[in-house]
Motif scaffolding. Structure first.
Motif, PDB file in Angstrom:
ATOM      1  N   ARG A  53     -33.990  66.830-124.338  1.00  0.00           N
ATOM      2  CA  ARG A  53     -35.212  66.268-124.223  1.00  0.00           C
ATOM      3  C   ARG A  53     -35.296  64.958-125.410  1.00  0.00           C
ATOM      4  O   ARG A  53     -35.808  63.725-125.263  1.00  0.00           O
ATOM      5  CB  ARG A  53     -36.506  66.951-124.560  1.00  0.00           C
ATOM      6  N   ALA A  54     -34.782  65.535-126.563  1.00  0.00           N
ATOM      7  CA  ALA A  54     -34.884  64.437-127.828  1.00  0.00           C
ATOM      8  C   ALA A  54     -34.037  63.327-127.614  1.00  0.00           C
ATOM      9  O   ALA A  54     -34.318  62.142-128.077  1.00  0.00           O
ATOM     10  CB  ALA A  54     -34.486  65.313-128.908  1.00  0.00           C
ATOM     11  N   ARG A  55     -32.796  63.454-126.797  1.00  0.00           N
ATOM     12  CA  ARG A  55     -31.886  62.425-126.450  1.00  0.00           C
ATOM     13  C   ARG A  55     -32.460  61.260-125.479  1.00  0.00           C
ATOM     14  O   ARG A  55     -32.244  60.245-125.609  1.00  0.00           O
ATOM     15  CB  ARG A  55     -30.579  62.898-125.966  1.00  0.00           C
ATOM     16  N   GLU A  56     -33.309  62.093-124.702  1.00  0.00           N
ATOM     17  CA  GLU A  56     -33.776  61.187-123.555  1.00  0.00           C
ATOM     18  C   GLU A  56     -35.195  60.375-124.064  1.00  0.00           C
ATOM     19  O   GLU A  56     -35.431  59.450-123.577  1.00  0.00           O
ATOM     20  CB  GLU A  56     -34.140  62.115-122.455  1.00  0.00           C
ATOM     21  N   ASP A  57     -36.057  60.821-124.996  1.00  0.00           N
ATOM     22  CA  ASP A  57     -37.106  60.463-125.477  1.00  0.00           C
ATOM     23  C   ASP A  57     -37.259  60.187-126.900  1.00  0.00           C
ATOM     24  O   ASP A  57     -37.261  61.390-127.472  1.00  0.00           O
ATOM     25  CB  ASP A  57     -38.343  61.070-124.915  1.00  0.00           C
ATOM     26  N   PRO A  58     -37.290  59.194-127.342  1.00  0.00           N
ATOM     27  CA  PRO A  58     -37.437  58.913-128.911  1.00  0.00           C
ATOM     28  C   PRO A  58     -38.810  59.539-129.649  1.00  0.00           C
ATOM     29  O   PRO A  58     -38.656  59.564-130.598  1.00  0.00           O
ATOM     30  CB  PRO A  58     -37.471  57.464-129.052  1.00  0.00           C
TER      31      PRO A  58
END
Length: 267
Positions: free
Chosen positions: A128-133
């Motif tokens: 999730r963190a990789r997909e959404d800053p």
């Protein structure tokens, strides 16, 4: 050997399973892991059973009570949580519910305005963190890779944070050898002194109970299934005598012996 554990790749379950098998498949529920082993699709399964801060993993206890498998090994691994994000500016912290709970004080102190989001695993939170800053994750620092920054390490609220995992095998591989054993008891009855009567067979034989846990049976309100971990192998006469007494107390229910096993510490 092929094993099944919680995924995706990079979870603490994955790290523990690497001590068991080279070929590893992933699912997102403990119940699916137990079913995969009980059904003969996998030779081994690895599930979290207890954390030193948050206690027992209830889904694991319930899944073990519902299906016939053996416990053949216990793995204890330290939990080293880090805060991972694309930047230091984020609105949400995503991780497994246990990881969020284990870092509750840190998040309240350092990021009081951040919302928390429970996901299936620590590795899923990293995704999730990789997909959404706007999303940060709690996970092992090695999961950061090239995409995420390690904003802080050792953020768990206790420095002694550790998780116990159990290695599952088909019921036919149950062993009597090992220094620790697990038994599940469903008395299918309730009366004053019942719990005391279930504890006495161990106390009378100087067997140390390392964990006693009760879970609702799902049959009716106030009806419970009991999980016992004790420091004795099933090869010992005193252990067999204690279990025989439990069977007498549970004559209207059942006793499930998961086996004896030893403990391994994995960093």
């Amino acid at each position: 050997m092929k094993a099944l554990t919680l995924g995706p790749e990079g979870t603490y379950s994955h790290r523990a399973t690497q001590a068991v098998a080279d070929e590893i498949d992933f699912v997102e529920s403990v119940t699916s892991i137990v079913e995969g082993v009980a059904g003969g699709e996998y030779e081994r399964g690895v599930i979290p059973i207890e954390n030193s801060i948050e206690g027992s993993v209830t889904e694991s206890l319930d899944a073990l009570a519902d299906r016939n498998v053996a416990v053949v090994r216990e793995i204890v691994t330290p939990i080293k949580h880090a805060l991972l994000a694309q930047t230091s500016e984020f609105d949400i912290v995503a991780s497994h519910p246990q990881a969020l709970a284990q870092c509750r004080e840190y998040l309240a102190s350092e990021y009081p305005s951040a919302k928390t989001e429970a996901v299936a695993s620590t590795a899923r939170g990293v995704e999730r963190a990789r997909e959404d800053p706007t999303v940060a994750a709690i996970g092992h620092p090695e999961n950061a890779g090239d995409d995420l920054q390690v904003l802080a390490q050792g953020i768990q609220d206790s420095t002694s944070n550790a998780t116990r995992f159990v290695v599952l095998a088909p019921e036919t591989e149950r062993s009597d050898a090992g220094g620790k054993s697990t038994v599940i008891v469903y008395p299918n009855t309730n009366y004053p002194g019942l719990l005391l009567e279930m504890l006495e067979p161990f106390a009378d034989r100087d067997i140390n109970l390392s964990r006693v846990e009760s879970r609702p049976s799902g049959e009716r309100l106030g009806d419970y299934i009991f999980h016992f971990d004790f420091a004795a192998g099933l090869y010992e006469e005193r252990a067999q005598e204690a279990i025989d007494e439990l069977r007498g107390l549970a004559e209207n229910g059942w006793v499930r012996v998961l086996g004896s096993y030893d403990t391994e510490h994995v960093v």
